[in-house]
Structures are given as structure tokens and as C-alpha cells.
Motif scaffolding. Structure first.
Motif, PDB file in Angstrom:
ATOM      1  N   THR A   1       0.847  -1.195   0.000  1.00 35.61           N
ATOM      2  CA  THR A   1       0.000   0.000   0.000  1.00 35.61           C
ATOM      3  C   THR A   1       0.881   1.243   0.000  1.00 35.61           C
ATOM      4  N   GLY A   2       0.246   2.361  -0.318  1.00 39.40           N
ATOM      5  CA  GLY A   2       0.906   3.653  -0.236  1.00 39.40           C
ATOM      6  C   GLY A   2       2.166   3.758  -1.066  1.00 39.40           C
ATOM      7  N   VAL A   3       3.193   4.380  -0.473  1.00 38.16           N
ATOM      8  CA  VAL A   3       4.458   4.584  -1.170  1.00 38.16           C
ATOM      9  C   VAL A   3       5.107   3.241  -1.508  1.00 38.16           C
ATOM     10  N   ASP A   4       4.915   2.250  -0.646  1.00 44.95           N
ATOM     11  CA  ASP A   4       5.458   0.916  -0.942  1.00 44.95           C
ATOM     12  C   ASP A   4       4.819   0.332  -2.199  1.00 44.95           C
ATOM     13  N   ARG A   5       3.527   0.535  -2.374  1.00 45.46           N
ATOM     14  CA  ARG A   5       2.853   0.064  -3.595  1.00 45.46           C
ATOM     15  C   ARG A   5       3.393   0.805  -4.816  1.00 45.46           C
ATOM     16  N   PHE A   6       3.563   2.105  -4.689  1.00 45.21           N
ATOM     17  CA  PHE A   6       4.121   2.901  -5.787  1.00 45.21           C
ATOM     18  C   PHE A   6       5.522   2.402  -6.143  1.00 45.21           C
ATOM     19  N   SER A   7       6.330   2.144  -5.133  1.00 38.61           N
ATOM     20  CA  SER A   7       7.680   1.636  -5.354  1.00 38.61           C
ATOM     21  C   SER A   7       7.646   0.303  -6.089  1.00 38.61           C
ATOM     22  N   GLU A   8       6.743  -0.575  -5.686  1.00 39.68           N
ATOM     23  CA  GLU A   8       6.598  -1.878  -6.356  1.00 39.68           C
ATOM     24  C   GLU A   8       6.175  -1.704  -7.818  1.00 39.68           C
ATOM     25  N   LEU A   9       5.254  -0.795  -8.076  1.00 42.13           N
ATOM     26  CA  LEU A   9       4.851  -0.527  -9.462  1.00 42.13           C
ATOM     27  C   LEU A   9       6.047  -0.079 -10.296  1.00 42.13           C
ATOM     28  N   CYS A  10       6.860   0.801  -9.728  1.00 40.96           N
ATOM     29  CA  CYS A  10       8.040   1.294 -10.443  1.00 40.96           C
ATOM     30  C   CYS A  10       9.035   0.165 -10.704  1.00 40.96           C
ATOM     31  N   GLU A  11       9.270  -0.673  -9.705  1.00 32.51           N
ATOM     32  CA  GLU A  11      10.206  -1.801  -9.867  1.00 32.51           C
ATOM     33  C   GLU A  11       9.734  -2.762 -10.947  1.00 32.51           C
TER      34      GLU A  11
ATOM     35  N   ASP B   1      -2.804   8.310  -8.332  1.00 29.78           N
ATOM     36  CA  ASP B   1      -3.783   7.892  -7.323  1.00 29.78           C
ATOM     37  C   ASP B   1      -3.133   7.078  -6.208  1.00 29.78           C
ATOM     38  N   THR B   2      -2.154   6.267  -6.572  1.00 33.37           N
ATOM     39  CA  THR B   2      -1.442   5.471  -5.566  1.00 33.37           C
ATOM     40  C   THR B   2      -0.719   6.385  -4.585  1.00 33.37           C
ATOM     41  N   LEU B   3      -0.077   7.435  -5.098  1.00 34.77           N
ATOM     42  CA  LEU B   3       0.618   8.375  -4.206  1.00 34.77           C
ATOM     43  C   LEU B   3      -0.362   9.238  -3.415  1.00 34.77           C
ATOM     44  N   ARG B   4      -1.445   9.637  -4.041  1.00 38.02           N
ATOM     45  CA  ARG B   4      -2.445  10.431  -3.309  1.00 38.02           C
ATOM     46  C   ARG B   4      -3.034   9.634  -2.145  1.00 38.02           C
ATOM     47  N   ALA B   5      -3.232   8.351  -2.352  1.00 36.93           N
ATOM     48  CA  ALA B   5      -3.755   7.498  -1.286  1.00 36.93           C
ATOM     49  C   ALA B   5      -2.786   7.436  -0.109  1.00 36.93           C
ATOM     50  N   ALA B   6      -1.508   7.731  -0.377  1.00 36.89           N
ATOM     51  CA  ALA B   6      -0.495   7.756   0.676  1.00 36.89           C
ATOM     52  C   ALA B   6      -0.277   9.177   1.204  1.00 36.89           C
ATOM     53  N   ASP B   7      -1.180  10.093   0.824  1.00 34.80           N
ATOM     54  CA  ASP B   7      -1.100  11.497   1.265  1.00 34.80           C
ATOM     55  C   ASP B   7       0.203  12.182   0.858  1.00 34.80           C
ATOM     56  N   VAL B   8       0.696  11.852  -0.331  1.00 38.16           N
ATOM     57  CA  VAL B   8       1.908  12.483  -0.842  1.00 38.16           C
ATOM     58  C   VAL B   8       1.533  13.823  -1.467  1.00 38.16           C
TER      59      VAL B   8
ATOM     60  N   GLY C   1      17.798   6.732  -8.822  1.00 35.64           N
ATOM     61  CA  GLY C   1      17.069   8.000  -8.818  1.00 35.64           C
ATOM     62  C   GLY C   1      15.670   7.872  -8.229  1.00 35.64           C
ATOM     63  N   ILE C   2      14.963   6.823  -8.614  1.00 36.58           N
ATOM     64  CA  ILE C   2      13.593   6.622  -8.120  1.00 36.58           C
ATOM     65  C   ILE C   2      13.612   6.333  -6.620  1.00 36.58           C
ATOM     66  N   ARG C   3      14.523   5.479  -6.198  1.00 32.87           N
ATOM     67  CA  ARG C   3      14.591   5.164  -4.763  1.00 32.87           C
ATOM     68  C   ARG C   3      14.939   6.393  -3.929  1.00 32.87           C
ATOM     69  N   ALA C   4      15.824   7.220  -4.447  1.00 27.88           N
ATOM     70  CA  ALA C   4      16.180   8.444  -3.715  1.00 27.88           C
ATOM     71  C   ALA C   4      14.983   9.377  -3.607  1.00 27.88           C
ATOM     72  N   ARG C   5      14.230   9.494  -4.685  1.00 31.48           N
ATOM     73  CA  ARG C   5      13.046  10.363  -4.651  1.00 31.48           C
ATOM     74  C   ARG C   5      12.010   9.819  -3.686  1.00 31.48           C
ATOM     75  N   LEU C   6      11.814   8.509  -3.679  1.00 30.73           N
ATOM     76  CA  LEU C   6      10.834   7.917  -2.783  1.00 30.73           C
ATOM     77  C   LEU C   6      11.283   7.962  -1.333  1.00 30.73           C
ATOM     78  N   ALA C   7      12.572   7.915  -1.109  1.00 31.33           N
ATOM     79  CA  ALA C   7      13.087   8.017   0.271  1.00 31.33           C
ATOM     80  C   ALA C   7      12.712   9.365   0.877  1.00 31.33           C
ATOM     81  N   GLU C   8      12.618  10.395   0.054  1.00 31.98           N
ATOM     82  CA  GLU C   8      12.217  11.720   0.530  1.00 31.98           C
ATOM     83  C   GLU C   8      10.750  11.728   0.994  1.00 31.98           C
ATOM     84  N   LEU C   9       9.952  10.803   0.453  1.00 32.12           N
ATOM     85  CA  LEU C   9       8.528  10.766   0.772  1.00 32.12           C
ATOM     86  C   LEU C   9       8.234   9.956   2.030  1.00 32.12           C
ATOM     87  N   ARG C  10       9.171   9.146   2.417  1.00 33.64           N
ATOM     88  CA  ARG C  10       8.923   8.237   3.556  1.00 33.64           C
ATOM     89  C   ARG C  10       9.206   8.914   4.875  1.00 33.64           C
TER      90      ARG C  10
END
Length: 194
Positions: A84-94, A142-149, A185-194
Motif C-alpha cells: 500500500t501507499g508509497v510501498d505500492r508505488f515503489s513496487e509498481l516502479c520496480e 492515485d497510488t501516491l495520493r492514497a499515501a497522502d503524498v 534516482g527513483i529510490r532516492a526520490r521515494l526516500a524523501e517521501l517516507r
């Protein structure tokens, strides 16, 4: 009531033609599709292939639908339901990077190539590619919005830029580390969101 053998053969022909058409379009573009060439490649009659699709445009649209089904199977459906949330977004990207890197299609991501081919055109093929692109982007946002990003659209824009660049550098330049760099690059950007 027994199934008419012609229906089964027609479906088998359709699937074989679409598989070959996706591979060809990922390299040569949707304009590179030719009913005659596909028939020749698959040892089928041109009239038989034409009967299944009716026109080049219908073949192109069916090819987009088939490629989208494979993309969905390879990317979206492989994300664990528990993510869920940012983890789901990360999985989609991977999964997205995996799909492109593994060369499910010989030209890399089917949609990077064909979307660039049709980005400045009008018509049904363009509209089908736009609709597919918007649906994918909407899923990511929508995945990121659900995580309140905050500013989910900006994050998705940045991630899409990295993934597209990885595909381009890998295909065009044969870069062996393009996907690794995109992941960093993607992991670094997502780390900022966590």
C-alpha cells in the motif's frame, strides 16, 4: 453443442498475429505493421490475416490492446495486494523497470516507442495511446495520493522521466547500467517521501 473449429483457428491466428505485431511495433512502430508482412512472417495467407482484423488501423488498435494486457500482467498484476501507499508505488516502479529491462518486447517498452511515434498525430491510434498513457499515469498518481503524498503529479513526472530515459539509453545506446541508474534516482526520490 461442439465448438466450430473455424472459431478456434481464427482465435489462434489472431493471437499469433498480435504477438508478432507487438514485437514488430516495439521496434518498427505501429506504422511498421503490414498485414502482408505479418502473414508472410507467420506463414499465413494475407487474406486470412485481413479477415481477422479488417484494416491496418484495426490491427494497430488490437496490437495496442494486446500490449496493454501484457503490460498489466507484467507490471500491475505482479504487485503484491498487501503493498500500500508509497510501498505500492515503489513496487509498481520496480515491476515497470523489470518489464522494460527484461525485453518482454524486443524494442523495450512497447509504449515508449509507439507513443513517441504518434505523439503529434490525430486519430484513433493516437487516442488509444493517449488513453492508455493517462490510465497508467492516473494509477501512479492515485497510488501516491492514497499515501497522502504532496504534489503526487510532480513525483510521477520525475519517475516517468527516469524510467523513459532508462529505456531510451538501454535501447539506443546499449547502456548496461541505465536501469540501475533509474532505480537509484527513483529510490532516492521515494526516500524523501517516507
Amino acid at each position: 453443442m461442439p465448438v466450430d473449429g473455424r472459431l478456434a483457428r481464427g482465435d489462434a491466428t489472431r493471437q499469433a498475429v498480435l504477438r508478432r505485431a507487438m514485437d514488430v511495433a516495439s521496434v518498427d512502430g505501429l506504422d511498421g505493421l503490414s498485414i502482408g508482412e505479418l502473414a508472410k512472417d507467420l506463414n499465413l495467407s494475407k487474406s486470412g490475416v485481413f479477415a481477422v482484423f479488417g484494416s491496418k488501423e484495426e490491427l494497430q488498435l488490437a496490437t495496442i490492446d494486446a500490449a496493454n494486457a501484457i503490460f498489466t500482467e507484467q507490471v500491475v498484476d505482479r504487485v503484491p495486494a498487501s503493498a500500500t501507499g508509497v510501498d505500492r508505488f515503489s513496487e509498481l516502479c520496480e515491476r515497470w523497470l523489470d518489464y522494460s529491462e527484461k525485453r518482454i518486447f524486443p524494442g523495450g517498452c512497447f509504449f515508449f516507442h509507439t507513443s513517441a511515434e504518434y505523439d503529434a498525430r490525430d486519430g484513433r491510434v493516437h487516442d488509444a495511446l493517449v488513453a492508455r498513457s493517462r490510465n497508467w499515469t492516473r494509477l501512479l498518481v492515485d497510488t501516491l495520493r492514497a499515501a497522502d503524498v504532496d504534489d503526487a503529479e510532480q513525483v510521477v513526472f520525475e519517475v516517468e522521466a527516469l524510467a523513459r530515459t532508462a529505456n531510451a539509453f538501454s535501447v539506443l545506446h546499449g547502456s548496461p547500467d541505465a536501469y540501475r541508474r533509474a532505480r537509484i534516482g527513483i529510490r532516492a526520490r521515494l526516500a524523501e517521501l517516507r
